[in-house]
Every structure is written in C-alpha cells, then in structure tokens.
Design a protein around this motif. Structure first.
Motif, PDB file in Angstrom:
ATOM      1  N   GLU A 144      37.915  50.360  22.251  1.00 49.11           N
ATOM      2  CA  GLU A 144      37.623  51.678  22.591  1.00 49.11           C
ATOM      3  C   GLU A 144      37.714  51.924  23.854  1.00 49.11           C
ATOM      4  N   SER A 145      37.166  51.005  24.672  1.00 45.03           N
ATOM      5  CA  SER A 145      36.977  51.111  25.951  1.00 45.03           C
ATOM      6  C   SER A 145      37.938  50.866  27.136  1.00 45.03           C
ATOM      7  N   GLY A 146      39.405  50.417  26.148  1.00 45.62           N
ATOM      8  CA  GLY A 146      40.475  50.412  26.685  1.00 45.62           C
ATOM      9  C   GLY A 146      40.560  49.044  27.575  1.00 45.62           C
ATOM     10  N   ILE A 147      39.845  48.101  27.040  1.00 46.23           N
ATOM     11  CA  ILE A 147      39.690  46.979  27.902  1.00 46.23           C
ATOM     12  C   ILE A 147      40.492  45.589  26.762  1.00 46.23           C
ATOM     13  N   SER A 148      41.747  45.111  27.295  1.00 46.24           N
ATOM     14  CA  SER A 148      42.316  44.179  26.777  1.00 46.24           C
ATOM     15  C   SER A 148      41.780  42.786  26.409  1.00 46.24           C
ATOM     16  N   THR A 149      41.676  42.369  25.336  1.00 44.86           N
ATOM     17  CA  THR A 149      40.895  41.261  24.879  1.00 44.86           C
ATOM     18  C   THR A 149      42.003  40.185  24.253  1.00 44.86           C
ATOM     19  N   GLU A 150      41.396  38.776  24.650  1.00 42.85           N
ATOM     20  CA  GLU A 150      42.091  37.786  23.706  1.00 42.85           C
ATOM     21  C   GLU A 150      40.723  37.068  22.891  1.00 42.85           C
ATOM     22  N   PHE A 151      41.169  36.250  21.775  1.00 44.28           N
ATOM     23  CA  PHE A 151      40.244  35.511  21.221  1.00 44.28           C
ATOM     24  C   PHE A 151      40.110  34.070  21.888  1.00 44.28           C
ATOM     25  N   ALA A 152      39.127  33.182  21.681  1.00 44.92           N
ATOM     26  CA  ALA A 152      39.281  31.985  22.054  1.00 44.92           C
ATOM     27  C   ALA A 152      38.357  31.078  21.130  1.00 44.92           C
ATOM     28  N   ARG A 153      38.766  29.817  21.121  1.00 46.65           N
ATOM     29  CA  ARG A 153      37.785  29.012  20.536  1.00 46.65           C
ATOM     30  C   ARG A 153      36.449  28.766  21.509  1.00 46.65           C
ATOM     31  N   PRO A 154      35.186  28.477  21.074  1.00 47.01           N
ATOM     32  CA  PRO A 154      34.206  28.098  21.916  1.00 47.01           C
ATOM     33  C   PRO A 154      34.554  27.147  22.939  1.00 47.01           C
ATOM     34  N   GLU A 155      35.270  26.072  22.239  1.00 45.40           N
ATOM     35  CA  GLU A 155      35.421  24.871  23.352  1.00 45.40           C
ATOM     36  C   GLU A 155      36.455  24.866  24.193  1.00 45.40           C
ATOM     37  N   ALA A 156      37.153  26.008  24.108  1.00 47.72           N
ATOM     38  CA  ALA A 156      38.323  26.158  24.864  1.00 47.72           C
ATOM     39  C   ALA A 156      38.206  26.645  26.400  1.00 47.72           C
ATOM     40  N   ASP A 157      39.349  26.199  27.268  1.00 45.62           N
ATOM     41  CA  ASP A 157      38.958  26.427  28.859  1.00 45.62           C
ATOM     42  C   ASP A 157      38.890  28.083  28.882  1.00 45.62           C
ATOM     43  N   LEU A 158      37.641  28.451  29.564  1.00 43.12           N
ATOM     44  CA  LEU A 158      37.514  30.080  29.637  1.00 43.12           C
ATOM     45  C   LEU A 158      37.539  30.277  31.079  1.00 43.12           C
ATOM     46  N   SER A 159      37.974  29.560  31.811  1.00 46.98           N
ATOM     47  CA  SER A 159      37.923  29.769  33.415  1.00 46.98           C
ATOM     48  C   SER A 159      38.531  31.137  33.814  1.00 46.98           C
ATOM     49  N   ARG A 160      39.722  31.435  33.167  1.00 43.36           N
ATOM     50  CA  ARG A 160      40.505  32.438  33.727  1.00 43.36           C
ATOM     51  C   ARG A 160      40.027  33.863  33.222  1.00 43.36           C
ATOM     52  N   VAL A 211      42.719  49.310  30.662  1.00 40.86           N
ATOM     53  CA  VAL A 211      44.273  49.206  31.321  1.00 40.86           C
ATOM     54  C   VAL A 211      44.789  50.633  32.027  1.00 40.86           C
ATOM     55  N   LEU A 212      43.990  51.793  31.380  1.00 40.62           N
ATOM     56  CA  LEU A 212      44.465  52.965  32.071  1.00 40.62           C
ATOM     57  C   LEU A 212      43.271  53.818  31.897  1.00 40.62           C
ATOM     58  N   ALA A 213      42.836  54.447  32.872  1.00 45.18           N
ATOM     59  CA  ALA A 213      41.663  55.094  33.078  1.00 45.18           C
ATOM     60  C   ALA A 213      41.954  56.665  32.525  1.00 45.18           C
ATOM     61  N   GLY A 214      41.143  57.537  32.065  1.00 41.53           N
ATOM     62  CA  GLY A 214      41.023  58.853  31.694  1.00 41.53           C
ATOM     63  C   GLY A 214      42.158  59.076  30.351  1.00 41.53           C
ATOM     64  N   LEU A 215      42.044  58.327  29.498  1.00 45.37           N
ATOM     65  CA  LEU A 215      42.756  58.383  28.274  1.00 45.37           C
ATOM     66  C   LEU A 215      42.355  59.715  27.509  1.00 45.37           C
ATOM     67  N   PRO A 216      43.094  60.309  26.709  1.00 46.42           N
ATOM     68  CA  PRO A 216      42.446  61.125  25.830  1.00 46.42           C
ATOM     69  C   PRO A 216      42.226  60.546  24.439  1.00 46.42           C
ATOM     70  N   GLU A 217      41.095  61.174  23.967  1.00 38.14           N
ATOM     71  CA  GLU A 217      40.706  60.362  22.686  1.00 38.14           C
ATOM     72  C   GLU A 217      41.766  60.318  21.756  1.00 38.14           C
ATOM     73  N   GLY A 218      41.671  58.961  21.102  1.00 38.33           N
ATOM     74  CA  GLY A 218      42.849  58.620  20.140  1.00 38.33           C
ATOM     75  C   GLY A 218      43.846  57.980  20.792  1.00 38.33           C
ATOM     76  N   VAL A 219      44.021  57.792  22.226  1.00 35.01           N
ATOM     77  CA  VAL A 219      45.117  57.096  22.822  1.00 35.01           C
ATOM     78  C   VAL A 219      44.785  55.700  23.261  1.00 35.01           C
ATOM     79  N   GLU A 220      45.614  54.954  23.153  1.00 38.15           N
ATOM     80  CA  GLU A 220      45.598  53.339  23.275  1.00 38.15           C
ATOM     81  C   GLU A 220      46.764  53.014  24.279  1.00 38.15           C
ATOM     82  N   ALA A 221      46.313  52.208  25.467  1.00 36.38           N
ATOM     83  CA  ALA A 221      47.115  51.734  26.552  1.00 36.38           C
ATOM     84  C   ALA A 221      47.126  50.402  26.356  1.00 36.38           C
ATOM     85  N   VAL A 222      48.269  49.846  26.513  1.00 42.00           N
ATOM     86  CA  VAL A 222      48.318  48.339  26.484  1.00 42.00           C
ATOM     87  C   VAL A 222      49.563  47.834  27.352  1.00 42.00           C
ATOM     88  N   ARG A 223      49.205  47.121  28.186  1.00 42.80           N
ATOM     89  CA  ARG A 223      50.347  46.504  29.227  1.00 42.80           C
ATOM     90  C   ARG A 223      50.854  45.201  28.498  1.00 42.80           C
TER      91      ARG A 223
END
Length: 658
Positions: free
Chosen positions: A433-449, A595-607
């Motif tokens: 809902e904040s428009g932030i792109s996420t991935e999932f990772a294992r706790p032991e994975a390389d998280l440096s990026r 990903v994109l600021a100022g989105l109307p409610e209910g709109v999702e932006a993905v790159r």
C-alpha cells in the motif's frame, strides 16, 4: 541450465491445462480453432492421465497422446508435458494397498480422488519412474515439447509403517546417533527418551501434545520425501532431454513444502494462484504470491494455474467480475510472470471440478469469459517481447522461512491466534500500500543489496540467520523486526533469556520479561496507534530509543517499538494504517522509495525492466499522474503527464523518462 526464457523465447506463454481425454476426438479440432482465436501458445497435457496411458499394470497406450502432440505442433502450440504421477489409477490402490497413505490415526486414504499415494512407498516410486521413463523416451524428440511438468501440487502426507522406516533413515542421516536425536528432541521431558532407532515413529495420534521437535522434523522430512519423488522423475526426463526445462507447480504459501529448497531444484518455478474475488485484500494477496514466487525463482516465473472465473471448493464460489481476470493476470506479469496459464482450457462436464471455470466455460465461445480470454491473449502478445525476461527491481526484502513457520505452529504455544501467514501478509500489505517494491528472502540469504529488511515474525532463527542479520545491520542495512522472533534455535530449543542475546543486543532490548498475547477482538493502545494480536513486556537498553510505548493496562509506559540505530523492534501488530506508516517511514529513511509517488487510491505501480505498469483495482475512473511523455503499449496511445484508467484498468508505459 534450461530456463523459462528458453521456453518463452521472447513471448509470454499463454494457455493452460488441457484435458482432452475427457472429450471425444471431434472436439479436439474445435479446441485448436478456439485456442488460435484466443492467442494460446502453450498447453499442459497429461497431468491426470495415468489411467489413460496405463489402464492396467505395464500397459502403455500412447496413441491418443501422439495425436494430440502432433496436433499441437501442427498449429504452433507448445506443450508442457506432465508426468501423470499425481493421481495413481485405481488398480494400484487395489493391487498394492501399501501405496495408499495413512492418516495420523492409522486410517487409510483410499483411491477415488487424487494424490492418493505414499511418497515413501517403493511400489509407487517404481511404477512412477517406469511410466516417466517411457513417457520421456517417447516424446524426447517431439518438436511440440517445451517444458516438463512433474506430478502436480505435491501435497500428500502419510504416517504408515513404510513412512516410519523412511523417517528413521532420514533421522539417521540428520543425527547419526540416537543420543544426538534425544538431545535435539529434548526427550528428557515426559520420559520420551529413545534407546534404539526402531522405537521411533512419526508423530501419530497421541494422548496429549506431541513432542514439538519431533513434529518439526517430521514436517522437514515430509517435504524432503516428496522432493525425492520429484527429483527421481526430474532426473529421468532431464537425462532424455537436457535442453528442456523442468518444473513442478507449488500451491501458494503452502506449509507442506519448503519452497526455498524445492525451487533450487527447478529450472522453472511455477505456482497455482486462486485469490477469492470477494476478498477485500485479494489484489494484495495476488501481489504477495507473485513477489514470493519471483523471489524463489530469482527472476521470471510461471503462473501455472489460475481461474478464469469461479472455483468450486470454497463455501460460496464467486465469479470474477468483468475485467478482473485481465487485471490480475497483468498484475502477475508486472511482478515477473513470463507465463499466464489456467486450470483449465475447457470446463469439464463431469467430475469433481465441473463447476470450476475454464477458459472456455459451459457458455462456450460466446460467453463473457472466453471474450475476456481472447482480449488478454491479444494484449499479452502485444507486450510479450517488451516484457519477457525483464527483472522487477526491489530494495526491500521480507524474510520468510518454513522451519520457523512449522515450529511456530506447535500445539503448546502462547497463542493460537498468532497466525504466521496473516502476519506475513499484513507486513507485505503495509509495504504494498506504500507503493514499495518488495522481494522475499531466506534469513540466511545474502541481504547486502537491500536497503531495508523486514522480519514480520520468525520464531525460529538459526545461529547462521542471526549472525547474518547482525552483519547486515553492521554493514549499513536497516532492519525492522517483528515480535516473537529469535526465540528458538534450530531444534526448537528456547534461547537463553527468551530471545537470542544477539537479537536483543541488535534491537536494543535489555530484557524480555514476558510475552503478553491478546485475546481475539482485543486491542492495546500505544503512542500514536492501536495494535492487536500480541504484546510484550520489554525493558529497553539505556542507549536505545523508545519510538512508541504502551498506554494503559499492565504494560503502561513500557516500550512497544524500540529503535537501536538502524534496527527497529516492533513488539506488537499495529493496525494497518499505523503499520503502513511505520514501515513506509523507515523505508524512506533507508532510501527505499515508492515506485511512483502521488498515486490515487486503489492504483498500483510496478516497474519491470524499462516498463511501468499501472493497475487500477477500483471500479470507478481515476487519473494517474506520470512522468514525461510515454506510450501505452496496450493501446499504442501517447501519454503525456497523466493517464486515465477506468474500472480495473491497466496501462503499460514505456518512455525515456522512466
């Protein structure tokens, strides 16, 4: 190693499960006509065809499948060829009852449905391997073959004597000695000490609570036992066709398979996704499963199954309103899918799934569903070359772990209202809902990026995982850790102090005095927000910042959210708006932006790659501001400064300013 890119060849694969054995052959030509009309370029054959291919032990009837493979190739449609081993024929259960799984109480799971096999059964494995060998040898050189699909939705569990013997072998490999097993399982409790391997059984029905570590190990074993079945068939087809990628389809966020381990053994990671059209958070759930599958695949992934309309297994099965199937399909593409497929092509007239929709429903080619399928097929063909193979950049990781999920679900836990999947979904929702792109990772994975790492709730953390989190923060990363995390080690042994000292030091916690789970429909007040499900009696380190404190009740004035430099600890579950605000603020501090600021409610932006997907999850019309001059690839229209989206509208933009 072959991959989805090899199968897709610059396209988005589009199609679904095709079960022509349910229909007379005169229907097949009509199927192909409609497939071509809809833009279908891929079908899955043979998923449940074991009895058709092997009607009696040792028989082989491939003629019908030969004709289908040839028919598909003639019309330019690739085949995802399945090994039909998910559904053994009745003759196997009748002649070899030892292949049938047994429940915890010893009851037999009889044939008459599907997935009625014991993964530990040598007889089942022998027959499955023989059939796979003949299937692979016959079609290895067929030009229609594009992907191997092993079995289907591995999900069986068994507690039979054969499984018990297999479990003991697995335990020997893990622990080497009974003494080491006794130590790991804590068998000094309740006089459970084992003297020999032969005394050990799967965690069958018991008088009272079972040993939690025994249950945890059995879940680990079951995932591994099923994987052995998969690997045996995978290795057979790979020997015949090393150039053809192999997959098996996961069920979404299912506890029975450690998908991190499984995905490492697949050329293509695929999943079956069935959000409820009536569920308020269905769009976010669809996005979360896409993010999770893309993370397991480390790139493009395959949507193996979805429904074009209603399913048949919920209490009430709602159709998808007009436009929703297109919206969710393109949402999956935006989040990394290079294949959009369905169960199934033509809706069945008989059997248990005759009310489960198909791409061609009972209404036929004039029905709304097929018209929408045709539109989607045309649009996927339009954008396929631009999107296929492209990555989805993410700067925030959500940690997810099956061992922790399994261990945290034990019978004797502080609260049965603590649902691991609901907690994970709530944190993903806040970031989505904040428009932030996420991935999932294992706790032991390389998280440096990653700029920020979120830990919704990981009850069990290995030493390696904890050291990894400490190193991540020391290396400049920002960590947000949820409650009841770092409590147990790999053997489900509670850490000294009730929480690992490294985690306490990292998060600025001097003492964890007590866990205070909350009753259903009960909330707790904190500075600036209300929370539910859980709370904790904490004492913060003198150098840590108390971001929010509890107000009222037994925990009045004690820390609710603690910050220690770049590590945050959230000891409760803030209400959705508050959790979104908290995670969004911390992400911004870490440099992870929407990903994109100022989105109307209910709109999702993905790159994805150099494309910007805008997806409108509402029924009205909205105007979305966008940067610069661009082109909507779906329509070919120029876009300058803004784009209008109607009900369930989608735009796929390409422009130099992205």
């Amino acid at each position: 190693m072959p991959s989805l890119r090899d199968a897709a060849r610059g396209r988005i694969l589009f199609g679904g499960d095709y079960n022509p054995e349910q229909w007379p052959e005169e229907v097949w030509e009509d199927d192909v006509r409609l497939m071509k009309d809809a833009g279908v370029n891929s079908v899955t054959l043979g998923v449940f065809s074991w009895a058709k291919i092997e009607p009696r032990p040792g028989a082989r009837e491939f003629g019908w499948l030969d004709r289908l493979m040839d028919l598909m190739h003639t019309h330019g449609i690739g085949v995802v060829l399945a090994t039909p081993t998910a559904s053994p024929p009745p003759w196997m259960g009748a002649e070899h009852p030892e292949t049938l799984p047994r429940g915890e109480d010893g009851s037999v799971v009889w044939y008459g449905s599907r997935q009625q096999f014991c993964a530990s059964s040598p007889v089942y494995r022998r027959h499955a391997a023989a059939l796979t060998e003949d299937l692979a040898a016959r079609y290895a050189d067929h030009p229609a073959l594009t992907v191997w699909h092993i079995n289907n939705e591995y999900c069986t569990h068994c507690w039979c004597d054969g499984t018990a013997a297999h479990f003991r072998r697995w335990l020997r490999d893990r622990y080497a000695t009974v003494e080491a097993l006794n130590e790991a399982w804590g068998t000094a409790f309740w006089s459970q000490r084992y003297d020999t391997w032969e005394q050990i059984l799967p965690p069958r029905k018991a008088q009272y609570m079972k040993n939690p570590t025994q249950v945890l190990d059995f879940k680990r074993f079951t995932s591994d036992a099923l994987m052995e079945c998969y690997l045996a068939e995978r290795d057979i087809v790979a020997r015949h066709t090393p150039q053809i990628p192999v997959t098996t389809n996961f069920m979404p966020l299912w506890s029975g398979q450690d998908a991190w381990a499984w995905s490492a053994q697949e050329d293509i990671v695929s999943v079956d996704v069935y959000p409820d059209p009536k569920a308020p958070q269905a769009a976010q759930y669809n996005a979360m499963l896409a993010d999770m599958t893309r993370s397991q695949a480390a790139g493009p992934w395959m949507l193996m199954e979805q429904a074009a309309g209603p399913v048949n297994w919920r209490g009430v099965n709602h159709p998808k309103p007009a436009g929703l199937n297109r919206l969710w399909s393109l949402q999956s593409v935006a989040r990394g899918a290079d294949a959009v497929c369905y169960f199934q092509w033509r809706q069945s007239r008989q059997g248990a799934e005759k009310f489960h929709s198909g791409m061609v429903t009972h209404a036929g080619e004039n029905g709304r569903t097929f018209r929408e399928v045709k539109q989607l097929g045309a649009e996927l063909a339009t954008i396929g070359e631009a999107v296929s193979g492209a990555d989805v950049p993410s700067e925030v990781a959500i940690l997810h772990d099956w061992d922790s999920w399994w261990a945290g679900a034990q019978e004797g836990r502080p609260s049965r209202l603590l649902d691991y999947t609901e907690i994970v979904q709530s944190w993903h929702r806040a970031l989505w809902e904040s428009g932030i792109s996420t991935e999932f990772a294992r706790p032991e994975a390389d998280l440096s990026r990653f700029r920020m790492v979120a830990v919704p709730q990981l009850y069990l953390l290995t030493d390696a995982a904890i050291d990894n989190l400490v190193a991540y923060v020391r290396g400049g990363g920002t960590l947000v850790c949820g409650f009841f995390s770092g409590i147990a080690d790999a053997d489900d042994r509670i850490r000294p102090g009730g929480m690992d000292v490294r985690m306490r030091d990292l998060c600025g916690i001097r003492t964890l005095h007590e866990w205070w789970p909350l009753d259903a429909d009960t909330t707790v007040e904190c500075d600036g927000f209300r929370a539910s499900v859980w709370s904790e009696e904490l004492e913060a380190d003198p150098g840590a910042e108390v971001v929010s404190a509890y107000r009222g009740g037994e925990l009045d004035g004690l820390p609710a959210v603690v910050r220690n430099d770049r590590a945050y600890y959230v000891s409760t579950l803030p209400e959705p708006d508050a959790l979104r605000s908290l995670l969004g603020r911390v992400a911004a501090e870490a440099g992870a932006v929407p990903v994109l600021a100022g989105l109307p409610e209910g709109v999702e932006a993905v790159r994805r790659g150099d494309l910007l997907f805008l997806l409108h999850h509402g029924r009205g019309s909205v105007t979305v501001p966008v940067p610069g001059a661009q082109v909507d690839l779906l329509t070919g229209a120029a876009v300058n400064g803004s784009v209008d989206l109607g009900r369930y509208g989608v735009a796929v933009l390409r422009g130099a300013t992205l």
